[in-house]
Design a protein around this motif. Structure first.
Motif, short mmCIF file in Angstrom:
data_model
loop_
_atom_site.label_atom_id
_atom_site.label_comp_id
_atom_site.label_asym_id
_atom_site.label_seq_id
_atom_site.Cartn_x
_atom_site.Cartn_y
_atom_site.Cartn_z
N MET A 62 50.85 37.49 35.40
CA MET A 62 49.60 37.34 36.17
C MET A 62 48.40 37.44 35.24
O MET A 62 48.42 38.17 34.25
N ASP A 63 47.33 36.72 35.61
CA ASP A 63 46.10 36.82 34.83
C ASP A 63 45.39 38.12 35.22
O ASP A 63 45.77 38.79 36.20
N PRO A 64 44.36 38.49 34.47
CA PRO A 64 43.70 39.78 34.75
C PRO A 64 43.13 39.88 36.17
O PRO A 64 43.13 40.94 36.77
N ILE A 65 42.68 38.74 36.70
CA ILE A 65 42.13 38.78 38.06
C ILE A 65 43.23 39.14 39.05
O ILE A 65 43.09 40.03 39.88
N ALA A 66 44.34 38.43 38.90
CA ALA A 66 45.44 38.68 39.83
C ALA A 66 45.99 40.08 39.64
O ALA A 66 46.37 40.74 40.62
#
Lengths: 550, 405
Positions: free
Chosen positions: B173-177
């Motif tokens: 997952m990316d940092p936002i997710a």
């Protein structure tokens, strides 16, 4: 609702677009105007129908279009159908989606449709029409059975073993799903898809046979009649009844042998083997006629044929040893005392039409075959004639039409596929995908070839060559005491699976009665499948779903 | 949020994997005892092969224990009916590549016997929540790994589970997710859901877990609250506005005279990379730039809680929440205020006790460190050195215990 409309619109548009493109092809390439094409398809009776307005390529395109469109529509419909309800239904729908989106199954399905469409274009136009239609039916039925069987094994084995391997099963079994629901859902999905594919293939065969091939010009009247009366029909077959008890005769001979020479029976492979050989011998003797001799064969149960009033067909396959120099066999036939003569080429089946009123009021037809040349009765024929026990002598009469018979044949193919689906899915519950495939394919081959395997096992000649007696005896011992019993045990259970040769029945225009279909449905579709399913479930419920790297 | 009701009870659990000939090969879990109470967020930590995934799978009934007892909501895990109350995100998502997002959620929703209208409602909400509305008709085989994790999360929540088991939830997952995942866990925790979070990424768990269980070699080696396990009582941070160097010298002198100790380290805190990243993405989204992948997601799906509809998972709230500090040892600053230079101390801390925003997020104040904390094991897990009582001149502050950044 919006979704439904869009699907409906999509299929409606694709149908219209296909029609337009096909019409353009027929018009521009085959020179048939849309009106001619329309008249061709709207003319039901082949007697007044105009000639086929398209060429081979046009015909292939037309069949492909019909099959592809029917398949696409069917896929949408079965997904809708499986969208109702819970439990195994979502799993079944998942299988259908997987099978219709995965390259591994889409390509074989497309190839199957392509082959069914191309076969009629590859038939030799110089050969009689009846042979072309028979070839088409034989090829298409065999290809359909073979490819759908292979696809079923592939899908069935893949369905569970892959989901366990890839981990989807973990997600599924963390939800409230019973294992038997999952198992049943997989089989249901494959079986519903198979039902669709069998229906589409059956539709293709019916379309090609009745709309295309049957409306091509025949060589002559006989050819035309043969197509109508011997192929595109459903005839009941009556075999002659022996005037004495064949089995009792064989038993009597066996008893004599046991008394006179018991050692010989052991040498031949035991009592059961010798009895089978004796029975075959008795039957062959009954179906053989020496020179200037005659034999009467009784066909009963023909009341229905007499009532219908249509022509009977007497089908002969005669062998003669030694063969006459001109390979033409001449015999006299007396049907209930009325004489007709037969001159026929040996070793190929011949059909003689007999009026229904030859049958007596009890529905019995007595056929007397006299082994002499009616044109030269004084000359002694040089050899005996015989009718092969399996299909050497038959009386056939129409009981149904071709299309209902084709429908029943497709139903039988589907029932076999249901069993195969259950077998493959259950194999996937405890074996990896490739091993499950090998396992299921082996069982399938044994089942499909069980009749031939058993016949070959029991009628292998026991010829001893001189000089290597010890080695020969050892080989015979292994073969007779180990190979034959093992193979017999493995294969005889599956005999019912291949008891009925669907393809030859349809090709010969022989009826497949509903009684047989019901038997297949009960035994193979229900009892066998349930037994295999039970075993699969017992294994699967004790199987760990997850695989952990440790 | 926690109650005395036990959701998962594991006693003497052992799992031995055997080879083809049934000879014992690996003991993955050994004599494990574990209780998870309702409302807890448990972080199951451990290096690869420590037995945490095996434990999870036995709890879910996907593996059968060799020995021991498991009860899930008071019943054995083989009871299919209780799976209606469980949501599970497997470590590899394990989705069907040929289905799209809507079909996937519809399939799982039907396994829970959700009626069509409810399925439709939940699918829309979940896809909005995980930011996959724009890719809902694309086959999942075309999704990136992070999008697949979002999809996996959506399927785990489709039944509004009472117990949510997340196995390595932020992998890919990316940092936002990742941040959204943490916020989601917090929101679900507030709603009284029980969550088991299985991971070897330590940063994930300390923000959200109420209790940590650290496994190694198939056994539990340490367990306790996050603060119990992570606090370093030997050190303290004091956070102030920037000071002049001479002021710092005065403070150092003061500490030396009063406590016979020295300031170890004075530094200007940096913004967290996560904050910077989210700011950049927020700016890009405000400028209307398009992406073919997942978007930042939306509101928490309403069906996940009666009052949860007002819980926004949007980027603004995420960014606003980011600068908040990690929980630090709080009130001791007040109680230990030296008597000599009150003005100076007032400059550092104000009249009020040091603000501890972590408390607003539901995190509890730090308790004195538990003796259960196994620092040897933590060293194995993190590679970090155990805090030692070195001579004051050699010791640097543990960055993890610093205040707001």
């Amino acid at each position: 609702m919006k979704f439904t409309r869009s699907i409906g619109a999509r299929w409606g548009l694709s149908f219209l677009a296909g029609l337009v493109l096909l019409s353009l092809w027929f018009w521009l390439v085959d020179g048939a105007s849309p009106l001619e094409v329309l008249r061709f398809f709207t003319t039901a009776s082949s007697d007044v129908a105009p000639p086929v307005p398209f060429g081979r390529v046009g015909g292939v395109l037309l069949v492909l279009f019909v099959l592809a469109w029917a398949l696409g529509l069917g896929i949408v419909l079965i997904q809708k159908l499986l969208g109702i309800g819970y439990g195994p239904m979502p799993v079944a729908r998942l299988v259908v989606r997987e099978a219709t989106r995965m390259r591994g199954s889409v390509v074989p399905i497309f190839l199957l449709l392509l082959v069914l469409a191309i076969i009629p274009a590859t038939l030799n136009t110089d050969s009689p029409l009846r042979y072309r239609i028979q070839s088409y039916l034989a090829y298409s039925l065999n290809v359909t059975s073979l490819m759908l069987g292979a696809l079923t094994v592939f899908l069935g084995c893949f369905a569970i073993s892959n989901e366990i391997q890839e981990g989807q099963a973990r997600s599924i079994f963390s939800k409230p799903v019973q294992r038997f629901q999952y198992l049943f859902g997989k089989v249901l999905g494959i079986s519903v898809l198979n039902a669709l594919l069998v229906a589409v293939c059956g539709l293709g065969m019916a379309f090609v046979t009745t709309t295309w091939l049957a409306r091509l010009p025949a060589l002559d009247d006989y050819d035309s009649n043969a197509v109508r009366e011997q192929i595109l029909t459903a005839r009941q077959v009556i075999y002659p009844q022996a005037p004495f008890d064949l089995e009792a005769d064989a038993q009597e001979r066996l008893a004599r042998l046991q008394e006179d020479n018991p050692g010989w029976i052991e040498e031949r492979g035991g009592v059961a083997t010798v009895y089978r050989e004796l029975l075959h011998q008795v039957r062959t003797e009954w179906l053989s006629i020496g020179p200037h001799r005659q034999q009467t064969y009784i066909f009963s149960g023909l009341q229905n044929a007499r009532d219908r009033g249509e022509m009977l067909q007497m089908r002969f396959l005669i062998e003669m040893m030694p063969e006459p120099p001109d390979r033409i066999l001449r015999v006299v036939l007396l049907a209930n005392g009325r004489q007709t003569s037969l001159a026929t080429t040996i070793r190929s089946a011949q059909v003689v039409s007999v009026p229904a009123d030859f049958i007596d009021e009890n529905g019995v037809l007595e056929l007397t075959v006299v082994n002499l040349d009616p044109s030269d009765p004084e000359t002694l024929p040089v050899a005996s004639i015989s009718f092969p026990a399996k299909d050497g002598l038959q009386v056939l009469f129409k009981v149904d039409d071709f299309l209902p018979n084709l429908f029943r044949s497709m139903l039988l193919i589907w029932v076999k596929l249901v069993f195969l689906a259950m077998l493959s899915v259950c194999a996937g519950t405890f074996l990896s995908f490739p091993v499950a495939c090998i396992f299921a394919l082996t069982i399938w081959v044994l089942a499909a070839g069980s009749s031939e395997i058993l016949d070959s096992l029991h009628f292998t000649p026991h010829e001893h060559s001189h000089g290597h007696e010890t080695e020969e005896q050892a080989t015979d011992f292994i073969y007779e005491r180990i190979v034959v019993p093992t193979m017999t045990l493995m294969v005889s259970g599956f005999r019912k699976y291949s008891y009925l040769d669907v393809s030859s029945r349809i090709v010969d225009g022989r009826n497949i009665p509903w009684g047989i279909v019901r038997q297949y449905l009960f035994w193979i579709g229900l009892v066998w499948s349930a037994a295999i399913g039970l075993i699969g479930w017992l294994i699967f419920r004790n199987r760990e779903i997850a695989r952990v790297q440790v | 949020m926690e109650s005395k009701q036990t959701v998962v009870e594991v006693r003497g659990l052992t799992k031995v994997f055997r080879d083809f000939w049934m000879r014992p090969r690996v003991t993955a879990v050994q004599d494990l005892d574990l209780s998870v109470r309702k409302g807890e967020v448990i972080g199951l930590l451990g290096p690869n092969g420590s037995g945490k995934s095996t434990t999870i799978k036995m709890i879910l009934g996907l593996l059968f224990p060799t020995k021991g007892h498991i009860s899930l909501f008071g019943k054995p895990p083989t009871d299919v009916a209780l799976k209606k109350r469980v949501g599970y995100l497997p470590e590899d998502s394990n989705l069907f590549r040929f289905l799209n997002a809507v079909e996937t959620l519809d399939f799982y929703g039907r396994l829970f016997h959700l009626p069509p209208s409810e399925r439709k409602r939940r699918i829309e909400m979940l896809l909005g929540m995980v930011g996959l509305e724009g890719a809902m008709y694309r086959p999942i085989g075309e999704y990136s790994k992070g999008m697949q994790r979002r999809m996996g999360l959506a399927q785990a929540l489709v039944n509004d589970p009472d117990l949510l088991i997340l196995d390595e939830p932020t992998t890919g997952m990316d940092p936002i997710a990742t941040r959204q995942m943490k916020d989601l866990i917090r929101h679900l925790h507030e709603r009284g859901k029980t969550i088991i979070l299985c991971t070897h990424l330590l940063g994930e768990v300390e923000d959200v877990c109420t209790r940590l269980v650290i496994m190694f070699g198939g056994r539990i080696r340490a367990q306790g609250s996050v603060d119990e396990l992570l606090s370093v009582p030997e050190l303290q941070n004091i956070e102030v506005e920037p000071l002049r160097p001479e002021t710092i010298e005065k403070i150092d002198a003061l500490i030396q005279s009063e406590e016979q100790k020295k300031i170890r380290k004075v530094e200007t805190p940096r913004m967290r990379l996560e904050t910077l990243f989210l700011n950049v993405v927020e700016k890009a989204e405000k400028e209307g730039l398009q992406t073919s992948g997942a978007t930042t997601g939306g509101r928490l799906a309403e069906f996940l809680g009666e009052s949860a509809g007002d819980r926004a998972l949007d980027l603004d709230s995420l960014v606003q929440s980011l600068p908040r500090p990690e929980p630090v040892a709080p009130a001791q600053t007040e109680t230990e205020t030296p008597a000599l230079d009150h003005d100076l101390l007032r400059t550092m801390s104000g009249d009020e006790p040091v603000e501890t925003p972590g408390l607003e997020e539901g995190l509890e104040p730090v308790e004195p460190v538990s003796e259960e904390a196994d620092y040897d094991l933590l060293e194995d897990l993190t590679g970090a050195e155990r805090p030692k009582k070195k001579p004051s001149s050699e010791i640097e502050a543990d960055p993890e215990t610093e205040g707001p950044r």
